[in-house]
Design an enzyme around this catalytic site. Sequence first.
Site, PDB file in Angstrom:
ATOM      1  N   GLU A 162      63.416 -47.305 -29.674  1.00  0.00           N
ATOM      2  CA  GLU A 162      62.721 -47.356 -28.291  1.00  0.00           C
ATOM      3  C   GLU A 162      62.954 -48.380 -26.884  1.00  0.00           C
ATOM      4  O   GLU A 162      62.682 -48.862 -26.564  1.00  0.00           O
ATOM      5  CB  GLU A 162      61.653 -47.019 -28.297  1.00  0.00           C
ATOM      6  CG  GLU A 162      61.224 -45.492 -28.782  1.00  0.00           C
ATOM      7  CD  GLU A 162      60.135 -44.836 -28.218  1.00  0.00           C
ATOM      8  OE1 GLU A 162      59.103 -45.306 -26.828  1.00  0.00           O
ATOM      9  OE2 GLU A 162      59.997 -44.502 -29.174  1.00  0.00           O
TER      10      GLU A 162
ATOM     11  N   ALA B 244      65.937 -37.116 -28.035  1.00  0.00           N
ATOM     12  CA  ALA B 244      67.693 -37.511 -28.656  1.00  0.00           C
ATOM     13  C   ALA B 244      68.115 -38.010 -27.805  1.00  0.00           C
ATOM     14  O   ALA B 244      68.822 -37.348 -26.639  1.00  0.00           O
ATOM     15  CB  ALA B 244      68.124 -36.090 -29.635  1.00  0.00           C
TER      16      ALA B 244
ATOM     17  N   THR C 134      65.703 -52.081 -27.894  1.00  0.00           N
ATOM     18  CA  THR C 134      65.457 -53.235 -28.204  1.00  0.00           C
ATOM     19  C   THR C 134      64.795 -54.523 -27.538  1.00  0.00           C
ATOM     20  O   THR C 134      64.679 -54.492 -26.781  1.00  0.00           O
ATOM     21  CB  THR C 134      67.151 -54.287 -29.099  1.00  0.00           C
ATOM     22  OG1 THR C 134      67.781 -53.948 -27.275  1.00  0.00           O
ATOM     23  CG2 THR C 134      67.362 -53.390 -29.656  1.00  0.00           C
TER      24      THR C 134
END
Lengths: 262, 382
Positions: B363, B123, B365
């Site tokens: 993860e 997170a 762009t």
Amino acid sequence: MNIVVCIKQVPDTQDVKMDPERGTLIREGVKSIVNPFDLYAIEEGLRIKERMGKGRVVVMTMGPPQAEDALREAIAMGADHGILISDRAFAGADTLATSYTLAKSIEKLGSPWIIICGKQAMDGDTAQVGPELATWLNFPQITYVSKIIDMGDDRIKVERLTDYGYDIVESSLPCVITVNKEINEPRLPSLRGMMKAKKFKAEVWDSSSVEVDRRYIGLDGSPTRVVSIFAPPVKKGGEKYHGEPDELARHIARKLEEIKII
Amino acid sequence: MIDYFLTEEEQMIKELARKIAEEKIIPKREYYDETQEFPWDIVKVMAESDLFRIFIPEEYEGLGGGVMALTLAVEELSRGCAGIALAFAGTALGTFPIILFGNEEQKKKYLPRVASGEVVAFALTEADAGSDAGNIKTRAIKDGDHYVLNGTKQFITNGGEAGIYVVIALTNPEKGARGASAFIVEKGTPGFSFGKKENKLGIRASATRELIFQDCRVPAENLLGKEGMGFIIAMKTFDYSRPGVAAQALGIAQAAIEEAARYAKQRVQFGVPIANFQAIQHMLADMAMKLEAARALTYQVARNIDKGNTKIAKESAMVKCLASDVAMEAALNAVQIFGGYGYMKEYPVEKLLRDAKITQIYEGTNQIMRNIIASQLLKEVR
């Protein structure tokens, strides 16, 4: 105590073809697999061990040397041990000679707790080996088991699926059960199992290591003779008619009269 | 087929993952895509097959396979369904911080749990911190032998389903990104709850959810590394996990090519299978070339990581960016080759298109990937 699972290596019938001239299966290039019903037998053996927290799952097969691959698959699923019963003298066995040889092998192995077979093999489809095995061993047998309700050291209670519904049957142990596809969902192999299987060498028993009466093994011990094998003739495509609806209806009616359907 | 000289173990992993995809994932992918339920039954199969062990070191009940093993598994699973595969790949993403930066106690406590199939989540992202990950607002304030977490994480893969979470929070806001730290937070910790579950375009079998921290007290021993290392931990984690996203994209592209080629051979127009037309053949050829190039690079980078090469930020960004672009193009072309049927849900290629899109976004762009590649390149060339 041994949880014995008897399995068979069969050709993958999804791509098996018949030689129409000779009436035999074309086995060249056909992949061999573990008889699908036997996967359920292996799974149930593993589940018994897991549920009861004891027992050794021993998988047995009679066949040519390459049948070791079938045992390997069982090891990858988690079986503890595999025995390959292999000898030219065993070749040509029908279900009676096969079940005799298996029975003698189980006697050699000793201390069977339960013996599990798939309900039938998908190449021969006889469903005879399990019941015959029980007869040779003089053990009780329960066929078409769809659920083990309860099991202890010397009693088992199962549900069996029949044409008329379910039977609930109890038996003493050891006994032979044959299982159908309702009983469980076979697990996939695990990586650790696959690694173990890669190194696995089956214990091979031949006709001198198993105490057998030679009159009952192989081709000589097999009363069954296959006279011929044939694939049912392929249905030919029907006839096609073209034309106006009225005309076609009359034509079809005439045809139906000809073949005495109307 | 190109021989990538897989080891015996790698070959086994690939075969097993394919078996899981064929027998367990493909028959149920439509159901999970439709319902957005979390595929627990398939996660259980993966766990029982030891798949979660492959990227865990052997001393913690794993099989020590590394990034290459992970890549092979994710690729094969994603060929079946990229969304279902993400339960697994997302767990690897969440576990890398513990593998790379955990102390002995943390590894002993958590890694065997992951090895046996516990789902993990990572997170970092927040509402105002996507590409600008340094802009996170979640706070962690030291209070005796605990840290008190407050804030909301967004778009968290495996959110709500995972048992273990690695959460990046600010311990020293004045220092910005350098004031971030990483914490292991277990599901069920008081003050830790879940918000909205997202309704997504693709990878719908994957759970994407908000994590809410309200005065959530996390034991100080759950701090990963040291205070202030949070951002470094996150960036290093991505270096290891991006080949996994590339692998997911490779699986999607592989499925797109197989589906398109099979369909082109069956579909008859103008009296011949459309595979006879050069227009279709060239599309397939382009898809195949690009996929194989992306695959070769991905495997090579994965092997580099496993050999201990630590300067991999650029290369990991390359494979993630390249493979995801290839997957998007392959999925688009597959839909085009299917024509009208490709647009319909009865056929599998529209899902590939929906699933492919996320690999260009998450993860990092692909724009951020190109930034990483270019900035490293410009440093290297004098």
